[in-house]
Design a protein around this motif. Structure first.
Motif, short mmCIF file in Angstrom:
data_model
loop_
_atom_site.label_atom_id
_atom_site.label_comp_id
_atom_site.label_asym_id
_atom_site.label_seq_id
_atom_site.Cartn_x
_atom_site.Cartn_y
_atom_site.Cartn_z
N HIS A 327 95.16 37.39 -19.80
CA HIS A 327 94.13 36.39 -19.52
C HIS A 327 94.53 35.02 -20.06
O HIS A 327 94.22 33.99 -19.44
CB HIS A 327 92.79 36.83 -20.12
N ARG A 328 95.20 35.03 -21.17
CA ARG A 328 95.65 33.75 -21.74
C ARG A 328 96.60 33.03 -20.78
O ARG A 328 96.50 31.82 -20.58
CB ARG A 328 96.34 34.01 -23.09
N ILE A 329 97.51 33.77 -20.17
CA ILE A 329 98.45 33.17 -19.21
C ILE A 329 97.71 32.64 -17.99
O ILE A 329 97.97 31.53 -17.52
CB ILE A 329 99.53 34.20 -18.80
N GLN A 330 96.77 33.42 -17.47
CA GLN A 330 95.99 32.95 -16.32
C GLN A 330 95.26 31.65 -16.64
O GLN A 330 95.21 30.72 -15.82
CB GLN A 330 94.99 34.02 -15.88
N TYR A 331 94.73 31.56 -17.83
CA TYR A 331 94.04 30.34 -18.27
C TYR A 331 95.01 29.16 -18.36
O TYR A 331 94.74 28.07 -17.83
CB TYR A 331 93.37 30.60 -19.61
N LEU A 332 96.15 29.35 -19.00
CA LEU A 332 97.09 28.25 -19.22
C LEU A 332 97.69 27.75 -17.91
O LEU A 332 97.91 26.54 -17.74
CB LEU A 332 98.20 28.69 -20.18
N ASN A 417 102.05 29.94 -25.57
CA ASN A 417 101.95 28.49 -25.38
C ASN A 417 100.53 28.04 -25.73
O ASN A 417 99.58 28.82 -25.64
CB ASN A 417 102.27 28.09 -23.94
N THR A 418 100.39 26.79 -26.11
CA THR A 418 99.09 26.26 -26.52
C THR A 418 98.62 25.17 -25.56
O THR A 418 99.40 24.67 -24.74
CB THR A 418 99.18 25.66 -27.94
#
Length: 584
Positions: A327-332, A417-418
């Motif tokens: 989910h973090r990748i989809q968001y970024l 990544n941030t």
């Protein structure tokens, strides 16, 4: 310029040094190789192995889930190996001799069950696995149908294949795919009657495009055109592993199409953060590969340390950690697309063809996106080196890895990544476009703007401007693409102008680079953009992004786009390096 940046520039320039004359009196083999290399060096096209800058933001590696960089996998692998102090470190031999062992075979059985497949077998790399499949499986009267952007490893396998019929279809184009199959059905009686097979080669995520294959639609078309069931899919899941599906099982699993795909290939060197690859198939295919695949028979088995790291990576995949990272990748990725589209000059750059990001088009309507965001630009060389000077790693991709005229900088998003990383990348692209667009035109080499290393040589007076290409008149002069096919339209470029790269001095004064530090204010700005996202429905994710980051429905500026903030506050004063990208 940072010390690491200077080393990268020096490394690149040294790679362009003309060398063939040094071998003129030596063995003919070395002289011929150096002459061929010189043709690349004269055009600033020679490449070298690369190293990462210490402390740089990673937008280039395949560590998709950040298992490697986070230390999660290293800690687990060390503990796993400590459980087996007597296990030989070395591979010891081929798996058809004494290179196999219960640990490896138990792991294969576990991974087959995880991916809902009958059998699993290891290869030493994804390249080896693809090359093995397509050189071993197709028979002489079978046909291979493949997406035009299929990986180079599949082309290598097809070159060694016995199959006499190999046809490509336009990338992800359903109509082209159907027409290709119809052509085979009408001309090849054995295929039409089901006596031979059509082997269909796809990638679920295309590594240079960043887009997903319309797999379900392709399978349905194949069933309609060959209702006897002799169309078999061989699918490369290299960039889908870990990213899609429950616990990272892949796009085929996400779509519930495991029974519709004859063979799947998953690499272990990307999201899994190890090395090697697995082939998922049935017992018949596995037995055939064990007996006839040279890449399996005549090679050393994977080592224990490799097997242990893969086992531990799958332990991590089966934990809740993977869901959060997916989910973090989809968001970024969506954050990057929204921020790129909010750059004030992006629409102008896109309309002019100077910079475009195809995967950003309509991303709001996509339930799934890959981690790959290509920034298409014919000045990708300059953009990449500018990013490197700002300690952001994202490299240019050029022909033959991609078709002519589609140069790009490939950006790969990772779970760790941030938001600040995304902000810095977008700020660089924004500043770069402002350097290029002045008044009503795009500045070029005549204005002191280096778009490529060749332009850099022109500006420095070391290279003459390129002459206009002239059409080929002799078929032998046509350059082959990476697919091994002859392009329909090609031009013959004039002989490259001689360049003595040794005359370039790597220093602040000669190259014009300057130190470029990201201001502390960037951290404050990044706090405005988005938030940490835990596991949750994708619909919620898209909704949050649509409300917070996208341009308003009235066509105004994005709520948090760079134009809504003072430039000094958003990016800091003048931190884009002049030299390569600005006036020299």
């Amino acid at each position: 310029m940072t010390n690491e940046g200077e080393k990268l520039i020096e490394q690149f320039l040294n790679a362009q040094r003309i060398r063939a004359h040094e071998f003129a009196d030596g063995p003919a083999l070395f002289y011929r190789l150096e002459k061929h290399l010189d043709e690349f060096r004269k055009q600033f096209k020679a490449i070298t192995t690369r190293f990462s800058q210490e402390g740089a933001i990673d937008f280039t590696s395949n560590d998709i889930l950040s298992f490697s960089s986070s230390g999660l996998l290293r800690k687990a692998t060390d503990a796993e190996m400590a459980k087996y102090p007597q296990f030989p470190i070395g591979s010891c031999g081929s798996r058809v001799l004494d290179g196999s062992n219960p640990y490896t075979e138990d792991l294969e059985a576990r991974l087959a069950k995880f991916h809902n497949a009958e059998e699993c077998m290891f290869y030493n790399s994804g390249f080896d696995a693809n090359a093995a499949l397509f050189s071993t499986i197709p028979a002489e009267d079978d046909a291979i149908v493949y997406d035009e952007f299929i990986h180079a490893s599949v082309h290598n396998g097809m070159q060694l294949s016995k199959s006499k019929t190999k046809l490509s279809f336009l990338h992800n184009n359903l109509e082209s795919f159907r027409e290709t199959l119809k052509g085979l059905s009408s001309t090849e009686e054995k295929l039409r009657k089901g006596d031979n097979s059509i082997i269909i080669a796809l990638e679920t995520v295309y590594s240079m495009e960043g887009d997903l294959a319309p797999l379900a639609a392709l399978i349905q078309i194949a069933k309609e055109e060959f209702p006897l069931g002799n169309a078999s899919f061989v699918v490369d899941e290299a960039h889908a592993t870990g990213l899609f599906g429950l616990n990272g099982r892949g796009l085929v699993s996400h779509l519930g199409l495991e029974d519709e795909v004859a063979i799947r290939m998953h690499t272990m060197g990307k999201a899994i953060a190890s090395t090697g690859a697995i082939v998922l198939t049935n017992t018949t295919v596995k037995n055939y590969l064990v007996n006839f695949s040279r890449a399996f028979i005549y090679t050393t088995a994977p080592s224990f340390s490799t097997m242990a790291s893969i086992k531990c990576a799958y332990d991590l995949l089966e934990s809740d950690e993977t869901l959060v990272r997916q989910h973090r990748i989809q968001y970024l990725v969506r954050l990057l697309c929204a921020r790129i589209r909010a750059i004030p000059l992006y629409e102008r750059a896109k309309a002019s063809g100077y910079l475009r990001v195809p995967v950003a088009d309509g991303f709001e309507d996509k339930l799934l996106m890959s981690h790959i965001v290509p920034l298409w630009s014919e000045a990708s060389d300059a953009l990449s080196f500018g990013l490197l000077m700002n300690k952001i790693t994202a490299y240019p991709i050029v022909f033959p890895a991609v078709p002519r005229g589609t140069k790009r900088v490939r950006v790969c998003i990772h779970a760790d990544n941030t938001e600040e990383d995304i902000n810095r990348l977008v700020a660089c692209v924004d500043e770069w476009l402002q350097e290029r667009f002045k008044d009503d035109k795009v500045l070029g080499v005549e204005d002191g703007i280096a778009g490529t290393w060749h332009d850099f040589g022109v500006i420095k007076g070391k290279v003459e401007p390129a002459k206009k290409a002239v059409p080929c008149t002799n078929e032998k002069e046509l350059e082959e693409t990476n697919t091994g096919e002859t392009p329909e339209v090609a031009t013959k470029l004039p002989e490259p102008y001689p360049i003595e790269v040794r005359e370039f001095e790597v220093s602040h004064g000669k190259i014009g680079m300057q130190a470029a530090e990201i201001p502390a204010g960037m951290k404050e700005v990044s706090g405005l953009l988005g938030r940490e996202l835990g596991p949750g429905p994708e619909e919620k994710l898209v909704c949050q992004l649509s409300e917070e980051l996208l341009p308003s429905s009235s066509g105004g500026a994005a709520v948090l786009g760079p134009q809504s903030l003072p430039r000094e506050a958003a990016y800091g004063p003048g931190w884009w390096p002049g030299g390569l990208l600005g006036p020299l």
